[in-house]
Design an enzyme around this catalytic site. Structure first.
Site, PDB file in Angstrom:
ATOM      1  N   LYS A   1     -17.016   1.683  -8.604  1.00  0.00           N
ATOM      2  CA  LYS A   1     -15.895   1.183  -7.806  1.00  0.00           C
ATOM      3  C   LYS A   1     -15.672  -0.275  -8.169  1.00  0.00           C
ATOM      4  O   LYS A   1     -16.596  -0.927  -8.654  1.00  0.00           O
ATOM      5  CB  LYS A   1     -16.216   1.307  -6.305  1.00  0.00           C
TER       6      LYS A   1
ATOM      7  N   ASP B   1      -6.814   2.476  -5.441  1.00  0.00           N
ATOM      8  CA  ASP B   1      -7.400   2.566  -4.093  1.00  0.00           C
ATOM      9  C   ASP B   1      -6.482   1.691  -3.231  1.00  0.00           C
ATOM     10  O   ASP B   1      -5.314   1.464  -3.608  1.00  0.00           O
ATOM     11  CB  ASP B   1      -8.856   2.074  -4.093  1.00  0.00           C
TER      12      ASP B   1
HETATM   13  P1  NDP Z   1      -3.061   2.245   0.640  1.00  0.00           P
HETATM   14  O1  NDP Z   1      -3.178   0.815   0.268  1.00  0.00           O
HETATM   15  O2  NDP Z   1      -2.017   3.087  -0.010  1.00  0.00           O
HETATM   16  O3  NDP Z   1      -2.863   2.396   2.219  1.00  0.00           O
HETATM   17  C1  NDP Z   1      -3.802   1.901   3.116  1.00  0.00           C
HETATM   18  C2  NDP Z   1      -3.270   2.094   4.524  1.00  0.00           C
HETATM   19  O4  NDP Z   1      -4.302   1.716   5.440  1.00  0.00           O
HETATM   20  C3  NDP Z   1      -2.075   1.236   4.854  1.00  0.00           C
HETATM   21  O5  NDP Z   1      -1.280   1.898   5.810  1.00  0.00           O
HETATM   22  C4  NDP Z   1      -2.706  -0.020   5.463  1.00  0.00           C
HETATM   23  O6  NDP Z   1      -1.847  -0.696   6.352  1.00  0.00           O
HETATM   24  C5  NDP Z   1      -3.891   0.580   6.204  1.00  0.00           C
HETATM   25  N1  NDP Z   1      -5.010  -0.401   6.223  1.00  0.00           N
HETATM   26  C6  NDP Z   1      -5.685  -0.898   5.148  1.00  0.00           C
HETATM   27  N2  NDP Z   1      -6.621  -1.778   5.537  1.00  0.00           N
HETATM   28  C7  NDP Z   1      -6.524  -1.828   6.865  1.00  0.00           C
HETATM   29  C8  NDP Z   1      -7.229  -2.576   7.862  1.00  0.00           C
HETATM   30  N3  NDP Z   1      -8.212  -3.418   7.540  1.00  0.00           N
HETATM   31  N4  NDP Z   1      -6.869  -2.353   9.143  1.00  0.00           N
HETATM   32  C9  NDP Z   1      -5.873  -1.481   9.465  1.00  0.00           C
HETATM   33  N5  NDP Z   1      -5.177  -0.770   8.581  1.00  0.00           N
HETATM   34  C10 NDP Z   1      -5.492  -0.951   7.302  1.00  0.00           C
HETATM   35  O7  NDP Z   1      -4.532   2.870   0.398  1.00  0.00           O
HETATM   36  P2  NDP Z   1      -4.933   4.379   0.194  1.00  0.00           P
HETATM   37  O8  NDP Z   1      -4.099   5.257   1.036  1.00  0.00           O
HETATM   38  O9  NDP Z   1      -5.034   4.620  -1.251  1.00  0.00           O
HETATM   39  O10 NDP Z   1      -6.438   4.368   0.743  1.00  0.00           O
HETATM   40  C11 NDP Z   1      -6.755   4.590   2.120  1.00  0.00           C
HETATM   41  C12 NDP Z   1      -8.215   4.983   2.248  1.00  0.00           C
HETATM   42  O11 NDP Z   1      -8.454   6.179   1.465  1.00  0.00           O
HETATM   43  C13 NDP Z   1      -9.244   3.972   1.737  1.00  0.00           C
HETATM   44  O12 NDP Z   1     -10.420   4.080   2.509  1.00  0.00           O
HETATM   45  C14 NDP Z   1      -9.537   4.457   0.325  1.00  0.00           C
HETATM   46  O13 NDP Z   1     -10.794   4.010  -0.147  1.00  0.00           O
HETATM   47  C15 NDP Z   1      -9.522   5.959   0.562  1.00  0.00           C
HETATM   48  N6  NDP Z   1      -9.322   6.776  -0.626  1.00  0.00           N
HETATM   49  C16 NDP Z   1      -8.206   6.614  -1.415  1.00  0.00           C
HETATM   50  C17 NDP Z   1      -8.017   7.431  -2.505  1.00  0.00           C
HETATM   51  C18 NDP Z   1      -6.770   7.406  -3.301  1.00  0.00           C
HETATM   52  O14 NDP Z   1      -6.592   8.297  -4.137  1.00  0.00           O
HETATM   53  N7  NDP Z   1      -5.865   6.476  -3.098  1.00  0.00           N
HETATM   54  C19 NDP Z   1      -9.054   8.399  -2.924  1.00  0.00           C
HETATM   55  C20 NDP Z   1     -10.141   8.546  -1.987  1.00  0.00           C
HETATM   56  C21 NDP Z   1     -10.263   7.719  -0.910  1.00  0.00           C
HETATM   57  P3  NDP Z   1      -1.113  -2.044   5.854  1.00  0.00           P
HETATM   58  O15 NDP Z   1      -0.123  -1.582   4.830  1.00  0.00           O
HETATM   59  O16 NDP Z   1      -0.510  -2.623   7.063  1.00  0.00           O
HETATM   60  O17 NDP Z   1      -2.210  -2.886   5.268  1.00  0.00           O
END
Ligand code: NDP
Length: 447
Positions: A128, A168
Site C-alpha cells: 500500500k 484508493d
Molecule cells: P474515495 O476517495 O472515492 O471516497 C471516499 C469517501 O469517504 C468520500 O465520500 C469521503 O468524503 C469519505 N471520507 C474519506 N475520509 C473520510 C473521513 N476521514 N471522514 C469522513 N468521511 C471520509 O475513496 P474510495 O471510495 O476509493 O475508498 C473508500 C474506502 O474503501 C477506503 O477505506 C479504501 O481504502 C477502501 N477501498 C477502496 C478500494 C477501491 O477500489 N477504491 C478497494 C478496496 C477498499 P469527502 O469527499 O467529503 O472526503
C-alpha cells in the site's frame, strides 16, 4: 476479541517495535485474535514464525514529494510505499492521497491487503502507499504536478513483476493517468501492468471502477442467502459517496435493495424512497461537489450535518468511507434499530469494540478484507488482460467478479465453521488469508 496467550509475545513485540501506529496495532490485533486455532492445527506455521514475519513489512519506503502550486509557491509532501508481503505475487495495493496519511496507516492498509489478496486466490502479494497530499480544492495542473513528482521517486520501486499500485481514497482515474504518464516518460516503457485502474481506452479493465462496490454488494447477497434471505426488499445505509460507495449503491439497487442514506465528510443525506443514483453521480463524479446538494433536486430528502449516519435505521449497514468511522456507540444504535448484517466496503471501518458488539449481538460482519476484495481482484484481471494484450467485455468481467466474490464468501464461511466459529466471517477471512500466505512463505524458505 482476545488474543490467545500463545500469541501474546507477538502482539507485545508489534506494539513495541511500531510505536505511535494505532491503526496498524488494531489490524494486527484482529488477526492475532483469530488465528490461534489454525496454529494449533498446523504447528509448522508457528515453527516457521510466519505470523511474526507477516507483521514486519518486507520493505518500507518514505520519500519527499516537492511540487509547485498554481501561485508559484513550493509545497512539500511526504510519500510512502509499504511493500508488505510478496509470498503470493508482486506487491499489490492502492495509493491513498489524504491529509491523514502516515506510515502507521499505510502499514495497516498493506497488512490488510496481504490477507485480502490471498483471499482472492489471484497471484498477488500485498502492499500500500500514498501521501499526505490533499487533492481537494487543487486544480488539475496542481494534481498533475504533484503526481509527476510523486512518481519521479516511486518509479524505481515498482514494475509489473515487482509492485503494482492502484487507486484508493483521493486517487481515481485522473491521478492514475498522471502517474502512468510520468512512469512511461521516465522509463521509456509502455508497461501497462505497472498500475491498475487505468482509463479503459489505454489499458484499463471494464468493471474496475465499479468492482469494489459491486463486489461488496455481491458479498452482502451471499451473506443474506446464507441466512435464508436476500437483498430484495432490504433497506441499506451506505456511508461515504466515493468510488466504493457509489457503485455499492448501484449494485444494491440492481439487486432489489433500497439504499436510504449516504454521506461525505460534511454530513449525510437520507431519502426514504431510496437515493437517486443519477443525482449522486452528477454531484460527486461530474461536479466533485458535496452530498448536501442532493436535497436541492429531491425536496423529500434531508441533509444532516451534525449527526451520525448510523442513527438511520436499516437492515444492512455498508460502511464505505474510511477506517474507524463506525464506533461502539454507532454499533449500539444500529443494533437497537435491528441491523442484521454489516458489510465493510472500506478498510477496517468498524472499531474493534464495534465489531465485538456486532458479533455478540449475532449481527453478521463481513470484514473489509473479504467484502471489498472485488476491487483488487478486478485489478488482477486487469493485469491478466494487459499481459495478454486483450480486453474483455463488461459482462464477462462482471461474471468473473461475481464468481470471485462467491468463492471468497464460501471460503470464509466454510473455514469459520471448520474452526469452530460458525457465521464468524472475521475469523474465517483471517484464517484463510493467513494459511494461504503462510504456506507459500514456508515453501519459499526463510526470506
Ligand atoms: P474515495 O476517495 O472515492 O471516497 C471516499 C469517501 O469517504 C468520500 O465520500 C469521503 O468524503 C469519505 N471520507 C474519506 N475520509 C473520510 C473521513 N476521514 N471522514 C469522513 N468521511 C471520509 O475513496 P474510495 O471510495 O476509493 O475508498 C473508500 C474506502 O474503501 C477506503 O477505506 C479504501 O481504502 C477502501 N477501498 C477502496 C478500494 C477501491 O477500489 N477504491 C478497494 C478496496 C477498499 P469527502 O469527499 O467529503 O472526503
Amino acid at each position: 476479541m482476545a488474543i490467545d496467550e500463545t500469541l501474546e509475545h507477538v502482539w507485545a513485540d508489534v506494539v513495541t517495535r511500531n510505536p505511535g501506529e494505532p491503526e496498524f496495532h488494531q489490524a494486527v490485533h484482529e488477526v492475532l485474535s483469530s488465528i490461534a486455532p489454525v496454529l494449533a492445527k498446523h504447528p509448522e506455521l508457528a515453527e516457521n514464525k510466519t505470523i511474526e514475519r507477516i507483521c514486519e513489512p518486507e520493505r518500507q519506503i518514505i520519500f519527499r514529494v516537492p511540487w509547485v502550486d498554481d501561485a508559484g509557491e513550493i509545497r512539500i509532501n511526504r510519500g510512502f510505499r509499504v511493500e508488505s508481503n510478496s509470498a503470493l505475487g508482486p506487491y499489490k495495493g492502492g495509493l491513498r492521497f489524504h491529509p491523514s496519511v502516515n506510515l502507521g496507516i499505510v502499514k495497516f492498509l498493506g497488512f490488510e491487503q496481504t490477507f485480502k489478496n490471498a483471499l482472492t486466490q489471484m497471484p498477488i502479494g500485498g502492499g500500500k502507499g500514498g501521501s499526505d497530499f490533499d487533492p481537494k480544492g487543487r486544480s488539475d495542473s496542481e494534481v498533475m504536478r504533484f503526481c509527476q513528482s510523486f512518481m519521479t521517486e516511486l518509479y524505481r520501486h515498482i514494475g509489473e513483476y515487482t509492485d503494482v499500485p492502484a487507486g484508493d481514497i483521493g486517487v481515481g482515474a485522473r491521478e492514475i493517468g498522471y502517474l502512468f504518464g510520468q512512469y512511461k516518460r521516465i522509463t521509456n516503457r509502455y508497461e501497462s501492468g505497472v498500475l491498475t485502474g487505468k482509463g479503459i481506452t489505454w489499458g484499463g479493465a471494464l468493471v474496475r471502477t465499479e468492482a469494489t462496490g459491486y463486489g461488496a454488494a455481491y458479498f452482502a447477497q451471499q451473506m443474506l442467502r446464507a441466512r435464508g434471505t436476500d437483498v430484495e426488499g432490504k433497506t441499506f445505509v451506505v456511508s461515504g459517496s466515493g468510488n466504493v460507495a457509489l457503485f455499492a449503491i448501484e449494485k444494491i439497487h440492481q439487486l432489489g435493495g433500497t439504499v436510504v442514506a449516504c454521506s461525505d465528510s460534511h454530513g449525510y443525506v437520507t431519502d426514504a424512497n431510496g437515493l437517486n443514483l443519477d443525482t449522486l453521480k452528477d454531484i460527486k463524479l461530474v461536479g466533485r461537489r458535496r452530498v448536501s446538494d442532493y436535497v436541492e433536486s429531491h425536496p423529500g430528502a434531508v441533509h444532516v450535518s451534525d449527526g451520525s449516519i448510523w442513527d438511520v435505521p436499516c437492515d444492512i449497514a455498508v460502511p464505505c468511507a474510511t477506517q474507524n468511522e463506525l464506533t461502539a456507540r454507532n454499533a449500539a444504535a444500529l443494533i437497537r434499530n435491528g441491523v442484521m448484517a454489516v458489510v465493510e466496503g472500506a478498510n477496517m471501518p468498524a472499531t474493534s469494540s464495534a465489531t465485538s458488539a456486532f458479533l455478540e449481538a449475532g449481527v453478521a460482519v463481513a470484514p473489509g478484507k473479504a467484502a471489498n476484495a472485488g476491487g483488487v481482484a478486478t485489478s488482477a484481471l486487469e493485469m491478466q488482460q494487459n499481459a495478454s494484450r486483450d480486453s474483455w467485455s463488461f459482462e464477462y468481467t462482471e461474471q468473473r467478479l461475481e464468481q470471485i466474490m462467491s468463492g471468497i464468501h464460501a471460503a470464509c464461511y466454510e473455514t469459520a465453521e471448520e474452526y469452530g466459529a460458525p457465521g464468524n466471517y472475521v475469523v474465517g477471512a483471517n484464517i484463510v488469508g493467513f494459511l494461504r500466505v503462510s504456506q507459500a512463505m514456508i515453501a519459499q524458505g526463510i526470506i
